[in-house]
Scaffold this motif. Structure first.
Motif, PDB file in Angstrom:
ATOM      1  N   VAL A 140       0.835  -1.211   0.000  1.00  0.00           N
ATOM      2  CA  VAL A 140       0.000   0.000   0.000  1.00  0.00           C
ATOM      3  C   VAL A 140       0.864   1.253   0.000  1.00  0.00           C
ATOM      4  CG1 VAL A 140      -1.969  -1.084   1.149  1.00  0.00           C
ATOM      5  CG2 VAL A 140      -0.229   0.070   2.536  1.00  0.00           C
ATOM      6  N   GLN A 168       6.764   3.306   2.079  1.00  0.00           N
ATOM      7  CA  GLN A 168       7.358   4.103   3.159  1.00  0.00           C
ATOM      8  C   GLN A 168       8.271   3.319   4.108  1.00  0.00           C
ATOM      9  OE1 GLN A 168       4.509   6.055   5.772  1.00  0.00           O
ATOM     10  NE2 GLN A 168       5.981   5.813   7.427  1.00  0.00           N
ATOM     11  N   LEU A 196      -8.399   5.063  -6.585  1.00  0.00           N
ATOM     12  CA  LEU A 196      -8.094   3.960  -7.481  1.00  0.00           C
ATOM     13  C   LEU A 196      -7.620   2.789  -6.625  1.00  0.00           C
ATOM     14  CD1 LEU A 196      -6.003   5.934 -10.115  1.00  0.00           C
ATOM     15  CD2 LEU A 196      -8.189   4.810 -10.581  1.00  0.00           C
ATOM     16  N   PHE A 242      -2.625   2.867  -7.835  1.00  0.00           N
ATOM     17  CA  PHE A 242      -2.224   4.238  -8.138  1.00  0.00           C
ATOM     18  C   PHE A 242      -0.732   4.385  -7.888  1.00  0.00           C
ATOM     19  CE2 PHE A 242      -1.775   5.909  -3.762  1.00  0.00           C
ATOM     20  CZ  PHE A 242      -2.451   4.933  -3.041  1.00  0.00           C
ATOM     21  N   MET A 289       2.568   6.496  -6.358  1.00  0.00           N
ATOM     22  CA  MET A 289       2.868   7.401  -5.254  1.00  0.00           C
ATOM     23  C   MET A 289       4.335   7.805  -5.274  1.00  0.00           C
ATOM     24  SD  MET A 289       1.736   7.257  -1.233  1.00  0.00           S
ATOM     25  CE  MET A 289       1.283   5.610  -1.177  1.00  0.00           C
ATOM     26  N   GLU A 292      -7.369  16.104  -0.247  1.00  0.00           N
ATOM     27  CA  GLU A 292      -6.050  15.605   0.179  1.00  0.00           C
ATOM     28  C   GLU A 292      -5.222  15.156  -1.016  1.00  0.00           C
ATOM     29  OE1 GLU A 292      -6.038  12.135   2.758  1.00  0.00           O
ATOM     30  OE2 GLU A 292      -3.923  11.826   2.296  1.00  0.00           O
ATOM     31  N   ILE A 351      -1.518  15.155  -0.482  1.00  0.00           N
ATOM     32  CA  ILE A 351      -0.310  14.644   0.164  1.00  0.00           C
ATOM     33  C   ILE A 351      -0.658  14.274   1.597  1.00  0.00           C
ATOM     34  CG2 ILE A 351       1.835  15.489   1.255  1.00  0.00           C
ATOM     35  CD1 ILE A 351       2.592  16.820  -1.338  1.00  0.00           C
ATOM     36  N   GLY A 352      -0.146  13.133   2.034  1.00  0.00           N
ATOM     37  CA  GLY A 352      -0.280  12.747   3.441  1.00  0.00           C
ATOM     38  C   GLY A 352       1.091  12.381   3.961  1.00  0.00           C
ATOM     39  N   PHE A 397       6.597  12.065   3.318  1.00  0.00           N
ATOM     40  CA  PHE A 397       5.190  12.110   2.904  1.00  0.00           C
ATOM     41  C   PHE A 397       4.965  11.243   1.680  1.00  0.00           C
ATOM     42  CE2 PHE A 397       6.843  15.985   0.595  1.00  0.00           C
ATOM     43  CZ  PHE A 397       6.524  15.634  -0.706  1.00  0.00           C
ATOM     44  N   ARG A 440      -3.644  12.161  -8.255  1.00  0.00           N
ATOM     45  CA  ARG A 440      -4.277  13.376  -7.717  1.00  0.00           C
ATOM     46  C   ARG A 440      -3.472  14.612  -8.124  1.00  0.00           C
ATOM     47  NH1 ARG A 440      -6.724  11.603  -1.805  1.00  0.00           N
ATOM     48  NH2 ARG A 440      -7.748   9.708  -2.574  1.00  0.00           N
ATOM     49  N   ILE A 444     -10.527  10.738 -11.381  1.00  0.00           N
ATOM     50  CA  ILE A 444      -9.193  10.131 -11.325  1.00  0.00           C
ATOM     51  C   ILE A 444      -9.051   9.012 -12.369  1.00  0.00           C
ATOM     52  CG2 ILE A 444      -9.715   8.357  -9.570  1.00  0.00           C
ATOM     53  CD1 ILE A 444      -6.992   9.285  -8.214  1.00  0.00           C
TER      54      ILE A 444
HETATM   55  O1  4AD Z   1      -2.286   9.285   3.070  1.00  0.00           O
HETATM   56  P1  4AD Z   1      -1.723   8.001   2.538  1.00  0.00           P
HETATM   57  O2  4AD Z   1      -2.480   6.762   2.780  1.00  0.00           O
HETATM   58  O3  4AD Z   1      -0.248   7.911   3.147  1.00  0.00           O
HETATM   59  C1  4AD Z   1       0.615   6.888   3.003  1.00  0.00           C
HETATM   60  O4  4AD Z   1       0.455   5.909   2.342  1.00  0.00           O
HETATM   61  C2  4AD Z   1       1.946   7.147   3.681  1.00  0.00           C
HETATM   62  N1  4AD Z   1       2.611   5.858   3.878  1.00  0.00           N
HETATM   63  C3  4AD Z   1       2.742   8.084   2.824  1.00  0.00           C
HETATM   64  C4  4AD Z   1       4.071   8.446   3.435  1.00  0.00           C
HETATM   65  O5  4AD Z   1       4.100   9.141   4.448  1.00  0.00           O
HETATM   66  N2  4AD Z   1       5.149   8.002   2.844  1.00  0.00           N
HETATM   67  O6  4AD Z   1      -1.501   8.152   0.966  1.00  0.00           O
HETATM   68  C5  4AD Z   1      -0.709   9.197   0.458  1.00  0.00           C
HETATM   69  C6  4AD Z   1      -1.384   9.858  -0.722  1.00  0.00           C
HETATM   70  C7  4AD Z   1      -2.712  10.516  -0.400  1.00  0.00           C
HETATM   71  O7  4AD Z   1      -2.543  11.808   0.120  1.00  0.00           O
HETATM   72  C8  4AD Z   1      -3.391  10.526  -1.755  1.00  0.00           C
HETATM   73  O8  4AD Z   1      -2.922  11.616  -2.539  1.00  0.00           O
HETATM   74  C9  4AD Z   1      -2.887   9.255  -2.387  1.00  0.00           C
HETATM   75  O9  4AD Z   1      -1.697   8.894  -1.712  1.00  0.00           O
HETATM   76  N3  4AD Z   1      -3.863   8.164  -2.260  1.00  0.00           N
HETATM   77  C10 4AD Z   1      -4.618   7.695  -3.270  1.00  0.00           C
HETATM   78  N4  4AD Z   1      -4.697   8.071  -4.556  1.00  0.00           N
HETATM   79  C11 4AD Z   1      -5.566   7.394  -5.351  1.00  0.00           C
HETATM   80  N5  4AD Z   1      -6.328   6.368  -4.925  1.00  0.00           N
HETATM   81  C12 4AD Z   1      -6.292   5.951  -3.636  1.00  0.00           C
HETATM   82  N6  4AD Z   1      -7.031   4.915  -3.236  1.00  0.00           N
HETATM   83  C13 4AD Z   1      -5.396   6.627  -2.739  1.00  0.00           C
HETATM   84  N7  4AD Z   1      -5.090   6.486  -1.434  1.00  0.00           N
HETATM   85  C14 4AD Z   1      -4.157   7.412  -1.170  1.00  0.00           C
END
Ligand code: 4AD
Ligand code: MG
Length: 460
Positions: free
Chosen positions: A204, A207, A238, A241, A243, A383, A385-386, A428, A434, A445
């Motif tokens: 998923v 990180q 999605l 996706f 990242m 959102e 960026i997380g 992050f 996105r 998307i």
């Molecule tokens: O906020 P998320 O879940 O964070 C992480 O996965 C951390 N491990 C990241 C890190 O700190 N290295 O996901 C990060 C970003 C979200 O802000 C969103 O932009 C995107 O990934 N995202 C998705 N994009 C499309 N479809 C989905 N199902 C998504 N879930 C998260």
């Protein structure tokens, strides 16, 4: 015989009078009495290239919309005025035969919904061509941004045994026969006989692996596919996706917020400088005012709002939300969009969320209630960026695994990073699709990734 020139290069460099050769797919063919206007597209640029061809050069029933041709001729000034130059064809070669009658892309606007059903052909439309070019530019710009800052590109694994987000939204990877899997005595599946000797999943997030490399090489980033088996049917989710995940050693949450803001602004600037024609197209046909929105992102510093303050703002907003905002509950898309579109009217960095609603690895703040987390919210998308500062203290992290009821056995190696030279570190994840939505204004998307994977859909 001149070699083939891509249309983009031709329009920039070729001189009137030169012999040229172009190749591409016919968008339209308008026949006059003795000659025809052929609009050719090769994907290198949005605009079509006009070829003027005497009708005796080809069999008119062959050169229909969708046909692939190679045309040779002279570049001449175009009298029409719509374009500066065009080709006076001397030879037209039909490649791959005349397209079948049921070629689904005709010269009219097709709905995005319909185009998703022909995802193998939709790259031949203006919108998908523009999306693909902008997406390509943003991928390149992402690498450039991190490379310029001395980050090392890490290829983290796709198959993993650890659930990074601890949310249990993983696709299982197995080579067992699903119809007759080997069983243990108690009837459960015997994964010791599976390919990896234990359950394995599609990752998923990269990180956790990124942290191992950041605590050796200082600044790293991953850029790869990630997978979520969550049953979301939204315009922002999605199942597969991409990242971008930077991870920095000797860095805290403020460093992460700063680099996140710089990164988003860098992408906007890069797109504006390198994808002007495509952005003009999106501004005209997809989101009126796109340029203005993007300019505004560059102009102002992002707003910083702690989660607790954000909840107060939402509660006092007088808005009718479907979900009532309440401390301790995660922000919904409607809340995120209110904060960024109506309250701040620019991107917002929300920090310090309640620990209960965030992942196990986030560093606990001194108030014992919140964690050093951030989400960057942008107008239209919410959102994008997380991220967080990571819990670098062994005891605290170990306690977190227990609180989140996660099996420590799976995360032993991750805990090791806190036993051997642990340092404050932070990072992050930016959802690549996105980002593409944010910069193109595309609503869904599913229209910014080549072949979207969503619940019930794995065609193509
Ligand atoms: O906020 P998320 O879940 O964070 C992480 O996965 C951390 N491990 C990241 C890190 O700190 N290295 O996901 C990060 C970003 C979200 O802000 C969103 O932009 C995107 O990934 N995202 C998705 N994009 C499309 N479809 C989905 N199902 C998504 N879930 C998260
Ligand atoms: Mg998130």
């Amino acid at each position: 015989m001149p070699t083939r020139t891509k249309i983009k290069q031709l329009l920039q460099e070729a001189k009137v009078g030169e012999e040229i050769k172009v190749a591409g797919w016919i968008r339209s063919n308008r026949a006059q009495k003795t000659f025809s206007f052929i609009e050719l597209n090769d994907g290198s640029t949005l605009g079509n290239f006009q070829i003027v061809a005497q009708n005796e050069l080809f069999d008119s029933s062959d050169l229909t919309t969708g046909a692939a041709i190679i045309a040779t001729g002279k570049l001449v000034e175009s009298p029409g005025g719509k374009q500066k130059v065009e080709m006076q064809a001397e030879k037209i070669e039909l490649v791959g035969g005349c397209p079948a009658d049921d070629y689904p892309l005709q010269k009219k606007r097709h709905s995005f919904e319909f185009l998703r059903t022909i995802a193998h052909l939709r790259p031949r439309t203006n919108t998908q061509g523009a999306v693909a070019r902008v997406r390509n530019a943003l991928a390149f710009a992402s690498h450039r941004f991190f490379q310029e800052r001395g980050f090392l590109y890490l290829q983290s694994p796709i198959i993993t045994s650890s659930d990074c987000e601890g949310a249990g939204e993983m696709f299982q990877v197995s080579s067992l026969d699903l119809n007759k899997p080997p069983k243990n005595k108690d009837g459960s599946i015997d994964f010791s006989q599976d390919f990896f000797g234990k359950p394995a999943f599609l990752t998923v997030s990269g990180q956790l692996n990124g942290e191992a490399y950041a605590t050796a090489l200082s600044d790293v980033y991953t850029f790869g596919p990630t997978f979520r088996a969550e049953n979301s049917h939204t315009a922002r989710h999605l199942a597969e996706f991409w990242m971008i995940e930077p991870e920095m050693a000797f860095a805290d949450l403020a460093d992460t917020a700063k680099i996140g803001e710089e990164y988003l602004k860098y992408l906007v600037k890069y797109a504006k400088e390198n994808c002007e024609e495509d952005l003009n197209f999106f501004d005209q046909w997809v989101e009126k005012g796109l340029h203005k929105r993007l300019d505004h992102v560059l102009e102002a510093p992002f707003a910083y709002i702690p989660y607790t303050k954000a909840v107060e703002i939402l509660q006092k907003s007088g808005e009718k939300f479907d979900f009532e905002p309440k401390w301790g509950i995660d922000l919904q898309t409607e809340h995120e969009r209110y904060l960024t579109e109506k309250h701040a009217k620019k991107p917002v960095i929300v920090t310090d969320y309640p620990k209960e609603i965030k992942a196990f690895y986030m560093r606990e703040n001194d108030d014992n209630k919140t964690v050093a987390a951030l989400d960057i919210l942008v107008p239209k998308v919410g959102e994008i960026i997380g991220g967080s500062q990571r819990e670098e203290r062994y005891d605290r992290l170990e306690a977190k695994f227990r609180e989140h009821e996660l099996d420590i056995e799976h995360y032993k190696w991750y805990l090791d990073l806190r036993r051997f030279g642990s340092v404050p570190h932070s990072g992050f994840g930016a959802g690549f699709e996105r980002l593409v939505q944010f910069i193109t204004g595309m609503e869904n998307i599913r229209d910014v990734i080549a072949f979207p994977r969503v619940p019930g859909q794995v065609e193509f």
